[in-house]
Design a protein around this motif. Structure first.
Motif, PDB file in Angstrom:
ATOM      1  N   ARG A   1       0.832  -1.205   0.000  1.00 22.13           N
ATOM      2  CA  ARG A   1       0.000   0.000   0.000  1.00 22.13           C
ATOM      3  C   ARG A   1       0.865   1.252   0.000  1.00 22.13           C
ATOM      4  NH1 ARG A   1      -2.032  -3.144   3.769  1.00 22.13           N
ATOM      5  NH2 ARG A   1      -3.837  -4.372   3.134  1.00 22.13           N
ATOM      6  N   ALA A   2       1.933   1.213   0.793  1.00 23.90           N
ATOM      7  CA  ALA A   2       2.737   2.425   0.918  1.00 23.90           C
ATOM      8  C   ALA A   2       3.736   2.569  -0.215  1.00 23.90           C
ATOM      9  CB  ALA A   2       3.475   2.417   2.252  1.00 23.90           C
ATOM     10  N   MET A   3       4.249   1.448  -0.684  1.00 25.63           N
ATOM     11  CA  MET A   3       5.303   1.528  -1.693  1.00 25.63           C
ATOM     12  C   MET A   3       4.951   0.606  -2.856  1.00 25.63           C
ATOM     13  SD  MET A   3       8.379   0.948   1.071  1.00 25.63           S
ATOM     14  CE  MET A   3       9.679   1.115  -0.096  1.00 25.63           C
ATOM     15  N   PRO A   4       3.892   0.911  -3.595  1.00 25.98           N
ATOM     16  CA  PRO A   4       3.441  -0.020  -4.636  1.00 25.98           C
ATOM     17  C   PRO A   4       4.473  -0.268  -5.728  1.00 25.98           C
ATOM     18  CG  PRO A   4       2.295   2.088  -4.788  1.00 25.98           C
ATOM     19  CD  PRO A   4       3.066   2.117  -3.511  1.00 25.98           C
ATOM     20  N   ILE A   5       5.171   0.763  -6.126  1.00 21.25           N
ATOM     21  CA  ILE A   5       6.120   0.575  -7.239  1.00 21.25           C
ATOM     22  C   ILE A   5       7.257  -0.332  -6.804  1.00 21.25           C
ATOM     23  CG2 ILE A   5       7.609   1.747  -8.893  1.00 21.25           C
ATOM     24  CD1 ILE A   5       5.925   4.232  -8.484  1.00 21.25           C
ATOM     25  N   THR A   6       7.800  -0.045  -5.636  1.00 22.57           N
ATOM     26  CA  THR A   6       8.891  -0.869  -5.128  1.00 22.57           C
ATOM     27  C   THR A   6       8.456  -2.324  -5.040  1.00 22.57           C
ATOM     28  OG1 THR A   6       9.530   1.019  -3.783  1.00 22.57           O
ATOM     29  CG2 THR A   6      10.538  -1.089  -3.243  1.00 22.57           C
ATOM     30  N   VAL A   7       7.259  -2.525  -4.520  1.00 16.89           N
ATOM     31  CA  VAL A   7       6.790  -3.896  -4.349  1.00 16.89           C
ATOM     32  C   VAL A   7       6.583  -4.573  -5.696  1.00 16.89           C
ATOM     33  CG1 VAL A   7       4.839  -5.266  -3.556  1.00 16.89           C
ATOM     34  CG2 VAL A   7       5.822  -3.522  -2.071  1.00 16.89           C
ATOM     35  N   THR A   8       6.048  -3.846  -6.634  1.00 17.10           N
ATOM     36  CA  THR A   8       5.852  -4.428  -7.963  1.00 17.10           C
ATOM     37  C   THR A   8       7.185  -4.871  -8.565  1.00 17.10           C
ATOM     38  OG1 THR A   8       4.099  -2.826  -8.232  1.00 17.10           O
ATOM     39  CG2 THR A   8       4.753  -4.060 -10.190  1.00 17.10           C
ATOM     40  N   LEU A   9       8.153  -3.999  -8.457  1.00 15.79           N
ATOM     41  CA  LEU A   9       9.467  -4.342  -9.002  1.00 15.79           C
ATOM     42  C   LEU A   9      10.033  -5.573  -8.293  1.00 15.79           C
ATOM     43  CD1 LEU A   9      10.987  -0.768  -9.318  1.00 15.79           C
ATOM     44  CD2 LEU A   9      10.267  -2.271 -11.177  1.00 15.79           C
ATOM     45  N   THR A  10       9.839  -5.604  -6.975  1.00 15.90           N
ATOM     46  CA  THR A  10      10.322  -6.759  -6.216  1.00 15.90           C
ATOM     47  C   THR A  10       9.657  -8.039  -6.712  1.00 15.90           C
ATOM     48  OG1 THR A  10      10.494  -5.276  -4.324  1.00 15.90           O
ATOM     49  CG2 THR A  10      10.702  -7.628  -3.883  1.00 15.90           C
ATOM     50  N   VAL A  11       8.369  -7.955  -6.958  1.00 19.63           N
ATOM     51  CA  VAL A  11       7.665  -9.144  -7.449  1.00 19.63           C
ATOM     52  C   VAL A  11       8.228  -9.578  -8.797  1.00 19.63           C
ATOM     53  CG1 VAL A  11       5.445 -10.006  -8.259  1.00 19.63           C
ATOM     54  CG2 VAL A  11       5.572  -8.666  -6.154  1.00 19.63           C
ATOM     55  N   LEU A  12       8.489  -8.619  -9.672  1.00 15.76           N
ATOM     56  CA  LEU A  12       9.039  -8.954 -10.993  1.00 15.76           C
ATOM     57  C   LEU A  12      10.379  -9.674 -10.859  1.00 15.76           C
ATOM     58  CD1 LEU A  12       8.345  -5.888 -13.312  1.00 15.76           C
ATOM     59  CD2 LEU A  12       7.388  -8.190 -13.444  1.00 15.76           C
ATOM     60  N   ALA A  13      11.240  -9.097 -10.024  1.00 21.79           N
ATOM     61  CA  ALA A  13      12.563  -9.698  -9.856  1.00 21.79           C
ATOM     62  C   ALA A  13      12.435 -11.077  -9.221  1.00 21.79           C
ATOM     63  CB  ALA A  13      13.436  -8.786  -9.007  1.00 21.79           C
TER      64      ALA A  13
ATOM     65  N   LEU B   1       9.724 -17.981 -13.181  1.00 22.95           N
ATOM     66  CA  LEU B   1       8.379 -17.912 -13.754  1.00 22.95           C
ATOM     67  C   LEU B   1       8.401 -17.124 -15.055  1.00 22.95           C
ATOM     68  CD1 LEU B   1       6.255 -17.184 -10.570  1.00 22.95           C
ATOM     69  CD2 LEU B   1       6.492 -19.332 -11.832  1.00 22.95           C
ATOM     70  N   PRO B   2       7.599 -17.524 -16.010  1.00 17.52           N
ATOM     71  CA  PRO B   2       7.499 -16.736 -17.236  1.00 17.52           C
ATOM     72  C   PRO B   2       6.855 -15.392 -16.928  1.00 17.52           C
ATOM     73  CG  PRO B   2       5.863 -18.488 -17.225  1.00 17.52           C
ATOM     74  CD  PRO B   2       6.706 -18.674 -16.005  1.00 17.52           C
ATOM     75  N   PRO B   3       7.123 -14.359 -17.613  1.00 17.99           N
ATOM     76  CA  PRO B   3       7.881 -14.332 -18.859  1.00 17.99           C
ATOM     77  C   PRO B   3       9.328 -13.893 -18.649  1.00 17.99           C
ATOM     78  CG  PRO B   3       6.753 -12.255 -18.566  1.00 17.99           C
ATOM     79  CD  PRO B   3       6.524 -13.036 -17.302  1.00 17.99           C
ATOM     80  N   THR B   4       9.851 -14.022 -17.474  1.00 18.60           N
ATOM     81  CA  THR B   4      11.144 -13.395 -17.195  1.00 18.60           C
ATOM     82  C   THR B   4      12.299 -14.160 -17.820  1.00 18.60           C
ATOM     83  OG1 THR B   4      11.359 -14.707 -15.229  1.00 18.60           O
ATOM     84  CG2 THR B   4      10.309 -12.581 -14.973  1.00 18.60           C
TER      85      THR B   4
ATOM     86  N   LEU C   1      13.023  -4.285 -14.951  1.00 18.94           N
ATOM     87  CA  LEU C   1      12.280  -4.342 -16.208  1.00 18.94           C
ATOM     88  C   LEU C   1      13.087  -5.060 -17.279  1.00 18.94           C
ATOM     89  CD1 LEU C   1      10.656  -0.802 -16.117  1.00 18.94           C
ATOM     90  CD2 LEU C   1       9.566  -3.038 -15.716  1.00 18.94           C
ATOM     91  N   LEU C   2      14.386  -4.793 -17.259  1.00 21.57           N
ATOM     92  CA  LEU C   2      15.263  -5.448 -18.223  1.00 21.57           C
ATOM     93  C   LEU C   2      15.223  -6.962 -18.028  1.00 21.57           C
ATOM     94  CD1 LEU C   2      17.127  -4.357 -20.405  1.00 21.57           C
ATOM     95  CD2 LEU C   2      19.022  -4.574 -18.796  1.00 21.57           C
ATOM     96  N   ALA C   3      15.302  -7.369 -16.762  1.00 19.86           N
ATOM     97  CA  ALA C   3      15.295  -8.807 -16.473  1.00 19.86           C
ATOM     98  C   ALA C   3      13.992  -9.447 -16.920  1.00 19.86           C
ATOM     99  CB  ALA C   3      15.509  -9.031 -14.976  1.00 19.86           C
ATOM    100  N   THR C   4      12.912  -8.689 -16.826  1.00 21.85           N
ATOM    101  CA  THR C   4      11.631  -9.235 -17.244  1.00 21.85           C
ATOM    102  C   THR C   4      11.526  -9.259 -18.763  1.00 21.85           C
ATOM    103  OG1 THR C   4      10.762  -8.166 -15.302  1.00 21.85           O
ATOM    104  CG2 THR C   4       9.154  -9.079 -16.838  1.00 21.85           C
ATOM    105  N   ALA C   5      11.909  -8.149 -19.379  1.00 21.39           N
ATOM    106  CA  ALA C   5      11.716  -8.009 -20.814  1.00 21.39           C
ATOM    107  C   ALA C   5      12.623  -8.944 -21.594  1.00 21.39           C
ATOM    108  CB  ALA C   5      11.965  -6.562 -21.226  1.00 21.39           C
TER     109      ALA C   5
END
Lengths: 107, 483, 916
Positions: free
Chosen positions: C361-373, C380-383, C457-461
């Protein structure tokens, strides 16, 4: 055989003194060892030639080189003995503390 | 000739000079700088295999003393003079040289050492060793703290015994061969067993002076009592002369006789192991470093023991770099002593934060000592390992590797406590800032250690030349004997 | 050349970093990042060349005599690792400015990290084994510095541990380098790799084992994995850069590079597969039970490095490609995760998974990035993590060294991946779920987040876009091991067994995460550190104790033990020589004269007395007597100079000893314990026998020496002197004489410098101390002038007859000593002599005379005739002798004045050394 025997008794006596406790014995022990080495040097020149090596000496003239060595060695031993005597003086005035208690760089 | 006479002259001049410290320092520094210059000239002159000789008094070679320089001698003169120079500067920083006798004695001591590297006459070698040692007795007594009397006694007694044995050995050699000139003695020990026995006495004497195991314990007993600058001076010159003499005599007199290799290897390995174990078992910087000297001497002897072109070059490279590195470490201890008043590990801490430059100098020198790249010590270790592998000696290789690891451990022990540890309460009050004269020398020597890694080529070239000269001493012998 | 420019540029960056931090403070990181990127760009510009199967190289001679060149070389494999070093480096450098506190410049952090990047770059570009080793160890040292952070208390232990372990590996690498260099005759890496067949079996086994050892220490494989979690005390950028992306990849690089040499041999392959999978599982298990996010990531790194090691062991083109791809993937997502954890730590004030909660809730962007990494981490795909893990499964299945091994290996990999999935889920769950506990928690500044965001993002893309990497990875795989083209890397392979394994991993991982409360206690029972770290510590302590034991003999105070060992060595030498020495030439029969036996008898009597007496005075007198007996004997052996000198020396020594002992109890120390007495006597007898035998065997068995013969024939003519011994001293071997005179001068300096004159110590009137003895006084008055005249005569005629500088000076010295005995307060005339000026003049005179011939182009100490007004001319040898004379006299004067130890008040204790 006399030369080696003289060396032998001097070394034995000198070593015995070195290994005994006491400063003065240490000094005297080294004096005796110094003598022993001098006799050894002389023997190294050959004890069968016993005429003083002067100009025009006969076939019995001793090898002058060891004598020069001995002279040099005597004088060095003398110098060091004198220095050792200083230790004797210092050692008497204050005993040596074990090195572990020392601490300290230059003053 | 300059290396011997220059410092002696300086000593004489120093004795006449009034108590103007600056002037006295300049004289001593100039004399030493001149020796370095001559050393470099000799290095260049000997690089093409020439052996410049000086027949003292101009008499024929049989009857006089001949001084000669080959790459080994020239290198050691140069390196020793560099250490002396660093010590002189550091002494100005710590105030060691305020003692009136310090500078003249240092000059005489260094003159004896240079002479010992250059002389080709065993009796003259004995005299010059005395010229070197007698000032060291006085310096030890002058500079030491409490406990110096006991340490001085041990030191004088052992080195006097060493000198006595040495003289006896020289006498016996004369008795067997009728000469004390190295060149005339070349190879005799290989042909005449009696000469080998007499030479053994000489080698034994130098083993005692060079502090090889099992004749080593006087060194860690006596050295740590002197002031660190004086120990740095001793470490750079005294035992190294013993080591040099062993190298030279074994190469020339014995012609590197392989019959003695096992004995030499055993002594070398024992020195390496015992030295490094002792180093991790003691508790002051100077003691640790003193024990390391024994260990490092073992490495050099190992190079000699294997007696191949590669191993000799390794030994000489090792010797040169280690003299510089060891001096740097002792001078670091001097800085520590001057700023904190002690070098006992239990009373030190926080040096990395309080004097980062000192930490840098110590770090570089310590890592070099442990043989880590990119410092000179690593090349030295590589060369030793390479030489050992070339002859297929896996035991030697393993021991050398393990010893270097323990060396690192002991250096880390100093680092972890003295440089990183908590600042002890006592030290918080009296922490002086080290001046340039104090920090400069270890930094300069540390820089040498650093540069010897990437730029080790020229030194290795000299070491190769010197090794070739030892392996095949005919050129040296011809030049010295004049035949 | 471009390689040298990039590497040099990196070192240059380190050099200018202090300037940058001085100018920009912590923001210097941005400029450094640009520098890193520039280097990366330069290297990347060589890409077409590399893809065309060419390499870029540059070299300088380093140790020409060993054939060692400082050589850099870049093929595709090198390029990929170099890009990792510089690319991740740029991210981390851009991350540093906001992570580091604003109140300091952080010069040391920037300098060390940039230096580290340079070392790492050198490591992956080096084409010479020795150079490779240099950079390898340099990176370890810099890692030590970065972990240690100037000795913060909690960092000391881990830093030292890390250094010890990595340098142990480094030493192994050095030995491997030595073995390879010696057995192949070159240290050129690509030459060595190009022809694996040249390496004999023995060295190959040794070198291979050593390389593996080096790699697993550096890459934190079991059982050396424990240093890496310890290293997490370092700053988070350091952890991200060194301990996730680059330093630990050095081991991977090494294994990959050397697989051309050792790969395909079953010991190498199976060791790597076994060790790697074991590490992968152990690391993942340990990661699963961590609460500290950095520790979790550290164990995760251990685990994934294990996976990489095992894949390298497979040794097919596909497996090499998989390893390279996963190396890239891991560097990207692990560095990202570290950076994100650092951000969370900074913002939330904790990185303990139990303290963090509801950050989404407080840091959505940070958390999203953490989830991606974390998805990348979990595969997990698509990383890119997904693509990499698929490739690894696929490679492992193909192992066919042993039947079914492929499936076993793949099964173990699935197990590791399952665990990985579970801890990734824990990580995500920890930061994502639950209520937001901390107040004032907010998203960090975009500048703090940006580097991590780009990397994530690079790691995901790069997953879907893996085709971009494909050509380079394939090229690199065949550079690592030239054995045919690697399969084309693609995001989607179709329904392969590997995809099934991935699905299985997700399923099992989800279950494991679901039942985390039940598995927790089981996991907690696993010891974190391997059991042998305890042994290691015990071994270290034992080593320290043993060291103290070894050092103990060097703590003894008394000199005797230090003397006993050399003496024993002498005896041993004599014994061995006696056994081995063959027949000797016969001696001269007339070497012994009847008088000798008398001398020997007298000696024995005197020595017997000396050894048994307890009176100091008697001991000194008897020693003097020994000297005099020998002097007499020397007279009979044709050595009058020696005899005279010895006599004078004995007299002087006795005088000086008497002075030193004056006023002291005249008893020697008690002889000590009986055991010591017997041992000492035994050693003394042995040494005496050894000396006698040596003298008998090695002397007196040859004719006159060539030198002696020359002196007897020619010396007199050459020097004009009749006394040959003296001509040797002052002409032929003047250097010895100079040396001994210097020794005396030094002793004099020492006496003057060390001992205060009696007056300064005691402050009492001398007259009270010692009244002038009338007998001695008379003796002095009568004898002193005679002695001085005799001294002068002896000196002047020394060259011709008995005499010379030494003897003359000793005689004069005796006069001085007599004077001092008679007049302790200072004898008339002679008492005014002082040591210092005498020795200075003497030394200068001797040196100047010695140097004079040099001025006219002759050798040092060449005797020359010097013009002297009035007399005609004088030989410089005489002046030299005068210098010696003065120095000897100086010593005597100094000794007499300084050693007089008359009591200063109450009598001091007995002369002894206090033995502790």
């Amino acid at each position: 055989m006399s030369g080696p025997l003289i060396v032998g008794v001097l070394v034995a006596a000198g070593v015995f003194l070195l290994l005994r406790p006491g400063q003065l014995r240490l000094v005297l022990g080294f004096v005796l060892l110094g003598h022993a080495v001098n006799v050894l040097l002389l023997a190294a020149g050959g004890l069968h030639r016993r005429e003083p090596p002067v100009d025009g000496g006969g076939p019995e003239s001793a090898d002058p080189l060891p004598q020069a060595f001995i002279l040099t060695a005597i004088v060095i031993t003398f110098g060091i003995t004198v220095y050792l005597l200083r230790l004797l003086r210092r050692g008497a005035r204050r005993g040596s503390r074990p090195p572990e208690t020392w601490d300290g760089g230059p003053r | 000739m300059v290396p011997v006479v220059g410092p002696l002259l300086a000593a004489a001049v120093l004795l006449t000079l009034p108590d103007r410290l600056v002037l006295r320092r300049v004289v001593a520094l100039l004399a030493t700088a001149a020796v370095i210059a001559v050393g470099v000239v000799l290095l260049v002159a000997t690089s093409d295999g020439a052996v410049p000789v000086l027949r003292v008094g101009g008499w024929p070679p049989v009857v006089t003393i001949t001084l000669a320089a080959d790459p080994l001698s020239a290198l050691l003169v140069t390196v020793s003079a560099m250490v002396v120079l660093a010590c002189l500067v550091a002494a100005a920083g710590t105030g060691d040289d305020c003692q009136r006798a310090f500078l003249p004695l240092t000059m005489v001591l260094s003159a004896g050492a240079y002479g010992a590297y250059l002389t080709t006459d065993l009796f003259n070698l004995f005299v010059l060793v005395e010229v070197m040692l007698v000032p060291s007795y006085v310096l030890l007594a002058l500079s030491g703290g409490p406990g110096r009397a006991g340490a001085g006694r041990v030191y004088i007694a052992t080195s006097l015994l060493g000198s006595t044995i040495l003289l006896a050995g020289v006498g016996l050699l004369y008795g067997v061969t009728g000469t004390v000139g190295l060149a005339d003695l070349a190879g005799t020990a290989r042909e005449v067993p009696a000469a080998a026995a007499a030479g053994g006495v000489v080698l034994l004497a130098f083993a005692l002076k060079g502090a090889l195991v099992p004749l080593h314990d006087w060194l860690p007993r006596a050295y740590p009592v002197a002031s660190p600058v004086v120990v740095a001076l001793f470490s750079g010159l005294l035992t190294k002369v013993g080591l040099y003499a062993i190298i030279r005599i074994y190469a020339v007199l014995y012609g590197g006789d392989p019959a003695y290799h096992p004995l030499l290897v055993a002594v070398a390995l024992a020195s390496m192991v015992i030295g490094v174990l002792g180093a991790i078992g003691v508790g002051s910087m100077r003691k640790v470093l003193a024990f390391h000297m024994v260990s490092q001497i073992g490495y050099v002897l190992l190079g000699l023991a294997l007696f191949t072109a590669a191993s000799l070059a390794a030994a000489i490279f090792y010797l040169a770099q280690y003299v510089l590195v060891k001096a740097a470490l002792f001078l670091c201890a001097a800085v520590v002593g001057a700023t904190r008043g002690t070098d006992r590990l239990s009373r030190l801490g926080g040096l990395a934060a309080s004097s980062p430059l000192l930490a840098l100098a110590f770090g570089v020198a310590a890592l070099s000592l442990a043989g880590l790249p990119p410092f000179g010590g690593f090349l030295a270790k590589f060369l030793v390992l390479r030489a050992a592998n070339e002859v297929g000696d896996w035991l030697v290789l393993t021991v050398a590797v393990l010893v270097s690891l323990v060396t690192l451990l002991s250096m880390l022990k100093i680092w972890g406590v003295a440089f990183w540890g908590e600042v002890p309460r006592a030290a918080r009050e009296r922490t002086a800032r080290p001046g340039l004269a104090l920090l400069g020398p270890p930094l300069a020597l540390g820089a040498c250690a650093l540069l010897l890694g990437p730029l080790g080529g020229p030194l290795l070239q000299v070491a190769d030349d010197a090794a070739a000269g030892l392996l095949e001493p005919a050129g040296y012998v011809r030049a010295v004997s004049g035949r | 050349m471009i390689l040298a420019v990039v590497l040099g540029g990196q070192f240059l960056l380190a050099a200018v970093a202090p300037v940058l931090t001085w100018w920009l403070g912590r923001n210097a990181g941005y400029l450094l990042a640009v520098g890193y990127l520039a280097g990366a760009g330069l290297l990347l510009s060589q890409r077409p060349l590399l893809l065309a199967d060419q390499a870029v190289a540059v070299s300088w001679p380093w140790l020409p005599s060993l054939g060692v060149y400082a050589e850099l070389r870049m093929d595709a494999l090198n390029l990929i690792f170099a890009l990792l070093v510089l690319g991740v480096g740029a991210f981390v450098m851009a991350y540093c400015p906001r992570y580091l506190s604003p109140d300091s410049r952080h010069t040391r952090v920037y300098v060390t990290m940039t230096l580290f990047a340079a070392a790492m770059l050198g490591l992956v570009l080096a084409d010479d084994l020795l150079l490779l080793f240099v950079f390898w160890e340099l990176s370890s040292i810099l890692s030590f510095v970065l972990i240690g952070q100037d000795g913060r208390p909690q960092a000391r232990g881990p830093a030292i541990q890390a250094l010890v372990i990595t340098t142990t590996g480094g030493v192994a690498l050095l030995v491997a380098v030595v073995v390879l260099t010696v057995s192949l005759g070159t240290s050129d890496l690509h030459l060595i790799l190009a022809d694996p067949g040249r390496l004999a079996t023995g060295p190959a086994w040794a070198a291979g084992a050593l390389v593996i050892f080096a790699a697993i220490t550096k890459s934190a494989q079991v059982p050396f994995h424990f240093w890496l979690p310890g290293a997490m005390v370092a700053l988070t950028p350091v952890s991200a850069y060194l301990h996730a992306a680059t330093l630990v990849k050095a081991g991977i690089y090494l294994l990959m590079r050397f697989s051309a040499l050792f790969g395909g041999q079953w010991p190498w392959d199976l060791t790597l597969i076994g060790l790697g999978l074991l590490t992968a599982i152990v690391g993942a298990l340990l990661a699963l039970r961590q609460h500290d996010l950095k520790a979790l990531l550290a164990y995760s790194t251990v685990s994934q490095l294990g996976l990489l090691v095992s894949v390298i062991g497979v040794g097919t083109p596909a497996s090499d490609a998989a390893a390279i791809l996963y190396t890239i993937a891991h560097a990207l997502f692990k560095a990202t995760l570290f950076m994100l954890v650092g951000i969370i730590d900074r913002q939330a004030g904790s990185r303990d998974i139990r303290a963090l909660s509801g950050l989404r809730r407080a840091m959505p962007i940070t958390v999203t990035l953490t989830v991606l990494a974390a998805m990348s981490l979990a595969g997990l795909p698509p990383t890119i993590g997904f693509v990499g893990k698929e490739a690894i499964f696929e490679a492992l299945i193909t192992v066919d060294a042993v039947p079914w091994l492929g499936w076993i290996a793949a099964g173990l990999a699935v197990l590791a991946a399952t665990l990985t999935f579970a801890y990734a889920a824990r990580l995500v769950h920890g930061v994502l779920s639950g209520p937001t506990r901390q107040r004032e928690l907010h998203e960090p500044a975009w500048s703090f987040l940006a580097p991590a965001a780009v990397a994530a993002l690079l790691a995901t893309a790069l997953g879907p876009a893996v085709a971009i990497l494909s050509p380079m990875v394939e090229r690199a795989a065949s550079d690592a091991r030239p054995q045919g083209p690697a399969p084309y890397l693609a995001f989607w392979h179709g329904f392969t067994p590997a995809l099934g394994l991935s699905a299985l991993t997700v399923l099992l991982g989800t279950l494991l995460f679901w039942y985390r409360r039940r598995t927790g206690p089981v996991l907690a029972a696993i010891p974190t550190t391997p059991p042998f770290t305890g042994y290691l510590e015990r071994f270290r302590r034992a080593l320290l104790r043993f060291g103290a034991v070894v050092a103990r003999p060097a703590q003894v105070t008394a000199p005797a033990p230090y003397l006993a060992r050399p003496l024993l060595a002498v005896v041993a030498l004599a014994a061995v020589a006696g056994l081995l020495l063959g027949p000797l030439p016969t001696g001269h029969p007339d070497a012994t004269r009847p008088g000798d036996w008398l001398v020997l008898g007298l000696l024995l009597v005197a020595l017997a007395g000396l050894l048994t007496t307890r009176s100091a005075l008697a001991a000194v007198a008897l020693t003097g007597a020994v000297g005099l007996i020998l002097a007499a004997w020397f007279l009979t052996t044709g050595a009058p100079d020696v005899a005279l000198t010895l006599m004078l020396v004995e007299v002087l020594t006795t005088v000086v000893v008497m002075l030193a002992l004056r006023g002291r109890p005249g008893r020697l120390v008690a002889p000590g314990r009986r055991v010591g007495l017997i041992a000492g006597a035994g050693l003394a007898v042995l040494a005496g026998v050894a000396a006698a035998v040596a003298t008998a065997a090695l002397t007196g068995r040859r004719d006159l020496s060539p030198a002696g013969d020359w002196y007897l024939r020619e010396a007199s003519a050459a020097t004009g002197g009749q006394n040959l011994v003296n001509t040797i001293l002052v002409d032929f071997r003047a250097l010895d004489t100079l040396g001994e005179a210097v020794v005396l001068a030094v002793v004099a300096v020492g006496l003057i410098g060390l001992a205060r004159p009696a007056k300064a110590v005691g402050q009492r009137p001398d007259a009270v101390r010692h009244a002038v003895d009338p007998v001695l006084e008379l003796a002095y008055r009568v004898l002193a002038p005679v002695m001085l005249v005799a001294s002068a005569v002896l000196f002047l005629r020394g060259h011709q007859e008995l005499g010379g500088g030494f003897i003359a000076a000793l005689l004069a010295g005796t006069a001085v000593g007599l004077g001092h005995l008679a007049h302790p307060a200072g004898a008339p005339l002679l008492g005014r002599l002082r040591g210092a000026p005498l020795l200075t003049v003497g030394l200068l005179l001797a040196l100047v005379v010695g140097l004079a011939p040099v001025a006219v182009g002759r050798a040092f100490l060449t005797p020359v005739k010097l013009p002297l007004p009035g007399v005609g001319s004088v030989s410089s040898a005489l002046l030299f002798d005068l210098g010696v004379y003065l120095m000897v006299l100086a010593l005597v004067v100094a000794a007499v004045r300084r050693l007089d130890s008359a009591p200063a008040g109450p009598a001091p204790g007995p002369i002894r050394e206090r033995v502790r």
